[in-house]
Design a protein around this motif. Structure first.
Motif, short mmCIF file in Angstrom:
data_model
loop_
_atom_site.label_atom_id
_atom_site.label_comp_id
_atom_site.label_asym_id
_atom_site.label_seq_id
_atom_site.Cartn_x
_atom_site.Cartn_y
_atom_site.Cartn_z
N MET A 1 -35.32 26.76 8.57
CA MET A 1 -34.88 27.87 9.05
C MET A 1 -35.89 29.07 8.58
O MET A 1 -35.73 29.57 7.61
N PRO A 2 -36.74 29.40 9.62
CA PRO A 2 -37.88 30.38 9.23
C PRO A 2 -37.42 31.43 8.84
O PRO A 2 -38.13 32.54 8.20
N GLY A 3 -36.31 32.04 9.27
CA GLY A 3 -35.66 33.55 9.12
C GLY A 3 -35.11 33.60 7.65
O GLY A 3 -35.12 34.89 7.24
N LEU A 4 -35.03 32.44 6.95
CA LEU A 4 -34.52 32.63 5.46
C LEU A 4 -35.92 33.23 4.61
O LEU A 4 -35.48 33.56 3.57
N ARG A 5 -36.80 33.16 5.23
CA ARG A 5 -38.06 33.81 4.48
C ARG A 5 -37.71 35.19 4.16
O ARG A 5 -38.56 35.91 3.35
N PHE A 6 -37.07 35.86 4.90
CA PHE A 6 -36.86 37.41 5.03
C PHE A 6 -35.51 37.67 4.28
O PHE A 6 -34.38 37.15 4.88
N PRO A 7 -35.36 38.63 3.51
CA PRO A 7 -34.14 39.03 2.72
C PRO A 7 -33.19 39.71 3.78
O PRO A 7 -32.56 40.99 3.35
N VAL A 8 -33.03 39.68 5.04
CA VAL A 8 -31.93 40.42 5.79
C VAL A 8 -30.67 40.30 5.43
O VAL A 8 -30.05 41.15 5.24
N LEU A 9 -30.33 39.25 4.81
CA LEU A 9 -28.99 39.01 4.18
C LEU A 9 -29.25 38.35 2.97
O LEU A 9 -30.09 37.64 2.66
N ASP A 10 -27.98 38.02 2.04
CA ASP A 10 -28.18 37.60 0.81
C ASP A 10 -27.66 35.99 1.06
O ASP A 10 -26.63 35.78 1.50
N TRP A 11 -28.85 35.10 1.20
CA TRP A 11 -28.56 33.71 1.77
C TRP A 11 -28.07 32.93 0.52
O TRP A 11 -28.10 32.94 -0.41
N PRO A 12 -27.22 31.95 0.80
CA PRO A 12 -26.76 31.56 2.18
C PRO A 12 -25.81 32.27 2.99
O PRO A 12 -25.02 32.98 2.19
N TYR A 13 -25.55 32.11 4.31
CA TYR A 13 -24.67 33.00 4.96
C TYR A 13 -23.10 32.42 4.71
O TYR A 13 -22.99 31.24 4.52
N VAL A 14 -22.43 33.18 4.27
CA VAL A 14 -20.91 32.87 3.91
C VAL A 14 -20.06 33.71 4.55
O VAL A 14 -20.11 34.81 4.87
N GLU A 15 -18.71 33.39 4.92
CA GLU A 15 -17.61 34.09 5.51
C GLU A 15 -16.36 33.66 5.01
O GLU A 15 -16.41 32.47 4.23
N GLY A 16 -15.40 34.24 5.44
CA GLY A 16 -13.94 33.93 4.93
C GLY A 16 -12.93 34.36 5.68
O GLY A 16 -12.87 35.36 6.48
N LEU A 17 -11.82 33.61 5.62
CA LEU A 17 -10.66 34.02 6.39
C LEU A 17 -9.49 33.85 5.43
O LEU A 17 -9.34 32.99 4.44
N ARG A 18 -8.45 34.48 5.76
CA ARG A 18 -6.95 34.35 5.05
C ARG A 18 -6.71 32.96 5.54
O ARG A 18 -6.98 32.38 6.76
N LEU A 19 -5.81 32.14 4.82
CA LEU A 19 -5.39 30.89 5.17
C LEU A 19 -4.56 30.84 6.41
O LEU A 19 -4.54 29.94 7.33
N ASP A 20 -3.84 32.00 6.64
CA ASP A 20 -2.90 32.00 7.94
C ASP A 20 -3.82 32.14 9.07
O ASP A 20 -3.43 31.65 10.29
N GLU A 21 -4.88 32.84 8.90
CA GLU A 21 -5.74 33.08 10.03
C GLU A 21 -6.42 31.57 10.23
O GLU A 21 -6.86 31.38 11.31
N ALA A 22 -6.83 31.14 9.21
CA ALA A 22 -7.46 29.70 9.56
C ALA A 22 -6.47 28.57 10.10
O ALA A 22 -6.92 27.88 10.91
#
Length: 301
Positions: free
Chosen positions: A161-182
């Protein structure tokens, strides 16, 4: 389980790739009552949904692990190895462990879902996904009482993943949902587009799709799912908490600090295509508004 959300598409209507790949047929099919017009009150909206071309969907992507230009994922994502693939399911579950992609697919009921995709950047598409309900995967692992949230993590492979060379975000990409949304029937793990396996640039081999939220919530190439009783951190919220909330719900009444979310630019409509009004919860208000009853959506954006 699955099939909790009935879209009224028949197998003939939604699994025939020839129909999907011929946009004229899709448009004509909707008008002729092939079933697309009956996709569900909130899911289909009055004007009907016409999926974008396969090229639109696979060549115009945000997947910063491969670069920040919309065309970078299609150029560079072939380097991502997607087989073998395992998803680690951890935290407050009865059966934690590493689940092989093949074993997951054997246990799931795969469905076709035509969903709107609304990017926080104020552009949109319509995508014919193939996948299974996230609830089925979580139930397979056994969600323990007390779990309130679901955290997700994308693969982190700097060599692929060549984009990981750049600190665009704090890698790895993480996300989350409330349990009822999930656990909501609209929330799926997508494994295909237009009846084909999902391309790497779109999040192969499996990605989250939450159609009433901005696209950044639908994390790609998932390798880890964690059930927890605490709200998990999310990449864009960490990067800009004033601009990207935990919820990421599509809401035309809450502007991004730097632009309006009242309307959107449909991809594939040509240079002079008119912008169109953005729908509350991306058109799925009837199905999901109850999840947020009583909440201040300007504070919980």
């Amino acid at each position: 389980m699955a099939n909790r959300w009935i879209n009224q598409l028949t197998d003939r209507d939604v699994t025939d790739e020839a129909i999907y790949l011929n946009r004229r047929q899709i448009i004509g099919g909707a008008a002729a009552g092939l079933g697309l017009a009956g996709l569900g009150q909130g899911a289909m909206a009055q004007e009907g949904l016409t999926p974008n071309d396969y090229e639109d969907i696979t060549q115009y992507n945000n997947y910063y692990e491969f670069g920040t230009d919309k065309g970078d994922p299609a150029k560079y994502a072939d380097a991502l190895t997607t087989a073998p693939w395992t998803v680690s399911i951890e935290g407050m579950v009865d059966k934690p462990g590493d689940y092989a992609f093949e074993d997951i697919m054997k246990a799931m009921t795969v469905e076709e879902r035509i969903y709107r995709l609304r990017c926080v950047e104020a552009w949109s598409m319509v995508v014919p996904w193939k996948g299974f309900e996230l609830a089925d995967l979580l139930n397979m692992a056994g969600v323990q009482s007390g779990a309130k949230y679901v955290a997700f993590e994308t693969a982190y492979r700097p060599e692929e993943m060549p984009g990981l060379r750049f600190p665009v975000l704090d890698w790895p990409y993480v996300e989350g949902l409330r349990l009822d949304e999930a656990m909501h029937p609209l929330t799926i793990m997508a494994t295909g587009i237009y009846g084909r396996d999902i391309p790497n640039q779109n999040g192969a081999p499996l990605r989250l799709v939450v159609p009433w939220k901005y696209g950044f919530k639908s994390i790609k190439s998932v390798v880890r799912i964690t059930l927890t009783d605490k709200q998990p951190p999310t990449s864009w919220n960490k990067a800009g908490p004033r601009e990207y909330g935990f919820y990421g719900n599509v809401n035309p009444e809450v502007s991004h600090p730097r632009w309006s979310q009242a309307d959107e630019r449909p991809i594939g409509g040509g240079l002079f295509a008119r912008r169109q009004p953005t729908l509350m919860f991306n058109g799925y208000e009837e199905e999901v508004a109850g999840l947020y009853e009583g909440m201040d959506l300007t504070a919980n954006f």
